[in-house]
Enzyme design. Structure first.
Site, short mmCIF file in Angstrom:
data_model
loop_
_atom_site.label_atom_id
_atom_site.label_comp_id
_atom_site.label_asym_id
_atom_site.label_seq_id
_atom_site.Cartn_x
_atom_site.Cartn_y
_atom_site.Cartn_z
N SER A 120 0.86 -1.19 0.00
CA SER A 120 0.00 0.00 0.00
C SER A 120 0.89 1.23 0.00
O SER A 120 1.99 1.22 0.57
CB SER A 120 -0.90 0.02 1.24
OG SER A 120 -1.55 1.28 1.37
N TYR B 251 -2.14 -0.55 10.33
CA TYR B 251 -2.23 -0.98 8.94
C TYR B 251 -1.00 -0.55 8.16
O TYR B 251 -0.39 -1.34 7.42
CB TYR B 251 -3.49 -0.41 8.29
CG TYR B 251 -3.63 -0.76 6.83
CD1 TYR B 251 -4.07 -2.02 6.44
CD2 TYR B 251 -3.33 0.17 5.84
CE1 TYR B 251 -4.19 -2.35 5.10
CE2 TYR B 251 -3.45 -0.15 4.50
CZ TYR B 251 -3.88 -1.41 4.13
OH TYR B 251 -4.00 -1.75 2.80
#
Length: 249
Positions: A144, A158
């Site tokens: 990501s 995350y």
């Protein structure tokens, strides 16, 4: 027209929907036989398999929870038993759990599962695949853009999982380079998926961070996956390819 991945076998974890399903289509379009895993969406996975088989390739779905690292080797063995080998691994399965470090209401169990799925499960799957992959193998992790910076509160856990995957990818490229296996990561930005829909309340601040002023599509991420899986990317390893509309520019 010759298909770049004809005869290759690919496994995509978390492949029943979103980026995973788009990647499955992209690899199948290039001639690869495709296996996908799903955690709970059996109907979606089976529908995807029918779509892939309609393209003239072999395809199969395997139920697997990436949080259970002990099952990774069993999964790889099942894929090899069905298809005879494994040439391409795309570790796409992942979860997103938000929570500030000082929030007493944070779901600690969910945050722990996020670590298991996004890090431990990926490591176990790559380790199992590396044992049977040979020259020309491709490992593509889906990270990501949030692995490089943290522009919003509540996503530290995350972001840390995706930063870990980027670091592992660089290290694995060194480990597996002598075997002729490349390892790269694709880092999506705001992509319209079930996990991060473009009509959510959190969409506007994400769009404002991009240079292109819009969400991306799963197909745009899949195109990057297909490139890294192809012979054209044979001298690319240990790299991170941002597909983020300029989010991290």
């Amino acid at each position: 027209m010759s298909k770049k991945l004809a005869g290759k076998v690919a496994l995509i974890t978390g492949g029943s929907r979103g980026i995973g399903a788009a990647a499955a289509h992209a690899l199948a379009d290039d001639g690869a036989n495709v296996a996908v895993t799903y955690a709970a969406s059996a109907d979606k996975a089976n529908a995807l398999i029918r779509e892939l088989e309609a393209k003239g390739v072999r395809a199969a779905a395997f139920q697997a929870d990436q949080a259970d690292s002990a099952k990774a080797e069993e999964l790889i063995k099942a894929v090899v038993q069905r298809f005879g080998k494994l040439d391409i691994l795309v570790t796409n399965a992942g979860v997103l759990t938000m929570g500030k470090i000082d929030d007493p209401a944070s779901d600690i169990a969910a945050l722990g599962r996020q670590l298991a799925v996004n890090i431990s499960g990926v490591v176990a799957t790559v380790r199992a695949a590396a044992k049977i992959m040979g020259e020309g193998g491709r490992i593509i992790t889906v990270g990501s853009c949030l692995g490089e910076r943290v522009p919003f509160p509540g996503i530290a856990d995350y972001s840390a999982t995706k930063a870990a995957i980027a670091g592992y990818t660089r290290g694995w490229a060194r480990d597996l380079g002598p075997k002729g296996i490349t390892v790269n990561t694709v880092q999506p930005g705001p992509i319209n998926t079930d996990m991060n829909p473009q009509d959510s309340d959190f969409a506007a601040p994400q769009i404002a961070q991009t240079a292109l002023g819009r969400y991306g599509t799963a197909r745009e991420v899949a195109a990057a996956v297909a490139f890294l899986a192809s012979p054209d990317a044979s001298y690319i390893t240990g790299s991170a390819l941002d597909v983020d509309g300029g989010f991290n520019a």
